[in-house]
Design an enzyme around this catalytic site. Structure first.
Site, PDB file in Angstrom:
ATOM      1  N   GLU A 125     -19.183  27.539  55.375  1.00 37.15           N
ATOM      2  CA  GLU A 125     -17.806  27.188  55.753  1.00 37.15           C
ATOM      3  C   GLU A 125     -16.906  27.989  54.841  1.00 37.15           C
ATOM      4  O   GLU A 125     -16.800  27.705  53.651  1.00 37.15           O
ATOM      5  CB  GLU A 125     -17.590  25.678  55.596  1.00 37.15           C
ATOM      6  CG  GLU A 125     -16.450  25.140  56.443  1.00 37.15           C
ATOM      7  CD  GLU A 125     -15.138  25.070  55.703  1.00 37.15           C
ATOM      8  OE1 GLU A 125     -14.526  26.143  55.528  1.00 37.15           O
ATOM      9  OE2 GLU A 125     -14.733  23.978  55.307  1.00 37.15           O
ATOM     10  N   CYS A 153      -8.991  25.507  53.224  1.00 38.13           N
ATOM     11  CA  CYS A 153      -9.464  26.602  54.070  1.00 38.13           C
ATOM     12  C   CYS A 153      -8.807  26.577  55.441  1.00 38.13           C
ATOM     13  O   CYS A 153      -8.695  27.604  56.106  1.00 38.13           O
ATOM     14  CB  CYS A 153     -10.975  26.532  54.214  1.00 38.13           C
ATOM     15  SG  CYS A 153     -11.563  24.913  54.757  1.00 38.13           S
TER      16      CYS A 153
END
EC number: 1.2.1.-
Length: 499
Positions: free
Chosen positions: A266, A300
């Protein structure tokens, strides 16, 4: 903007309980005896001196995890038994919420209110969610085309290496550890060097919950030593990593060059948040702020490219400017605080450098953009307009409190521009037109499309990226699949009345 961003005296008086490595159920010094300091980003003061693990410590932790997997009770106990221990773990997280929150604040610069009332409860509930799946892992009966009966077994993948980022240690621990535990895996966890304290405390809670020795191991250390040892270890069966795309590539290379272990990554993002002319401007502005300044922009999924249709551009920017200026920067323990310090000095310097690039490349700095306060890694929430797609602030992940506003005309144009990035983690769309929603949501190359909202993360919603934002999914039952392997068992049958 409010004053008083010099940190809290609470960190100076708070007793840090765990600073060693956690291997095979015990807190131990590193083999070398090396240590490093962890810093309070609100005060720039040393919080604690922490044991520094290296390759030899990773080897020791992997040995413990391998023994626990090959010969220990965890993979062999019933799903119901694992579920009960995981539920106890969740209860202990709730019972120790204040301690966990304080560690997140003083070690990571996070805000007490959001962590205490959102991130810690979500962490415990993540354990409950996957505990509910632990006793429901099952295979299937297969319809074979010959005189053979067959079925599948779903078995734990083995020893897992988790490399956890610094922007949300408690939440990321739960996100990675809970499904791995439910599957019956054992693991070695490498927390970020900037934020080891929360993970060490959670390791302590795992022991209290009844997780057998060797199932959870924590090795503090640096990416180039401890992290590299995890990625390249021949006796680790899988690696998960959350962090930058650059480091993710390194992790994947090491995994391939060692034992071809699978990886779940990720990684970075540069997510578009698209506001159409017919949108609720107040709501869109509110979510643009939340989608960029939550956790100081250290997310993110930050919607840092805010595309605004030309008909409402000026009105939207005005509302955004007022909201940015009102985003209160104070002591992270103050419940009225909305904005805290960046996690570490390196990140602080990077964000300021990106802001300077934006100014040099011709973007208009509307507000913010400067260091704030006399002490701590504080940066004012920052708003740029007149940003073009070729500017650094529109292309590169900043991981800080910086919004770039870009103007667009048509649906077709904004889809093309939104997709013109190497990333594909998340996106947001604000409009009242369902046809536009359907067109955009099916056209955006990203792992999530949030319609008339942002940050709609949930433990039941799979989360992950397209393109260079990585692959694999966390949260949701899809996350459990990473930690399971499928085995087919076939036996012949004779004189059966049916196939």
């Amino acid at each position: 903007m409010s004053s008083g961003a010099n940190g809290s005296s609470k960190s100076a008086s708070h007793k840090i309980k765990f600073t060693k490595l956690f291997i095979n159920g015990e807190f131990v010094d590193s083999i070398s005896g090396n240590t490093f300091d962890t810093i309070n980003p609100a005060t720039e003061e040393v919080l604690a001196t922490v044991a520094e693990g290296r390759k030899e410590d990773i080897d020791l932790a992997v040995k413990a995890a391998r023994e626990a997997f090959d010969n220990g009770p965890w993979p062999r106990m019933s799903g119901e038994a694992r579920r009960k221990i995981m539920l106890k773990f969740a209860d202990l997280i709730d019972e120790n919420a204040d301690e966990l929150t304080t560690l997140e604040v003083i070690d990571g610069g996070k805000l007490f209110g959001p962590v205490r009332h959102f991130e810690v409860p979500v962490s415990s509930d993540t354990f409950r969610y996957f505990a509910g799946a632990a006793d429901k892992i099952r295979g299937a009966t297969l319809k074979m085309s010959s005189n053979i009966q067959a079925y599948t077994l779903r078995e734990p993948i083995g020893v897992v290496g988790h490399i956890i980022p610094w922007n949300g240690p408690a939440f990321m621990f739960a996100t990675k550890v809970a499904p791995a535990l439910a599957a019956g895996c054992t693991m070695v966890i490498k927390p970020a060097e900037h934020t080891p304290l929360t993970v060490l405390f959670l390791a302590h809670l795992s022991k209290l919950a009844g997780v057998p020795d060797g199932v959870i191991n924590v090795v503090n250390g640096f990416g180039k030593t401890a992290g590299a040892a995890v990625s390249s270890h021949m006796d680790i069966d899988m690696v998960t990593f959350t962090g930058s795309t650059e480091v993710g590539r390194t992790v994947m290379q090491a995994a391939a060059l060692s034992n071809l272990k699978p990886v779940s990554l990720e990684l970075g993002g540069k997510s578009p948040l698209i506001v159409f002319d017919d949108a609720d401007v107040d709501k869109a502005a509110e979510f643009a702020i939340l989608g960029n300044f939550t956790n100081k922009g250290e997310m993110c999924v930050a919607g840092s490219r805010v595309f605004v249709q030309e008909g409402i551009h000026d009105v939207f920017v005005k509302k955004l400017e007022g909201a940015v200026k009102a985003w209160a920067t104070r002591d992270p323990f103050d419940l009225a605080t909305r904005h805290g310090p960046q996690n570490n000095k390196q990140q602080y310097d990077k964000v300021l450098s990106c802001i300077n690039h934006g100014k040099k490349e011709g973007a208009t700095l509307v507000t913010g953009g400067k260091p704030f306060g006399k002490k701590g890694y504080y940066i004012e929430p920052t708003l740029f307009t007149n940003v073009t797609d070729d500017m650094t602030i529109a292309k590169e992940e900043i991981f800080g409190p910086v919004i770039s506003v870009l103007k667009f005309k048509t649906v077709e144009e904004v889809i093309k521009r939104a997709n013109a990035t190497k990333y594909g983690l998340a996106s947001g769309v604000f409009t009242k037109n369902i046809d536009v929603v359907n067109t955009v949501s099916r056209s955006i190359r990203a792992g999530a499309v949030w319609v008339n909202c942002y940050l709609a993360l949930d433990r039941d919603a799979p989360h992950g990226g397209y393109k260079m934002s990585g692959f694999g999914r966390e949260q949701g039952l899809e996350a459990l699949e990473h930690y399971l392997q499928i085995k087919t068992v076939a036996t012949p049958i004779y004189d059966s009345p049916w196939l």
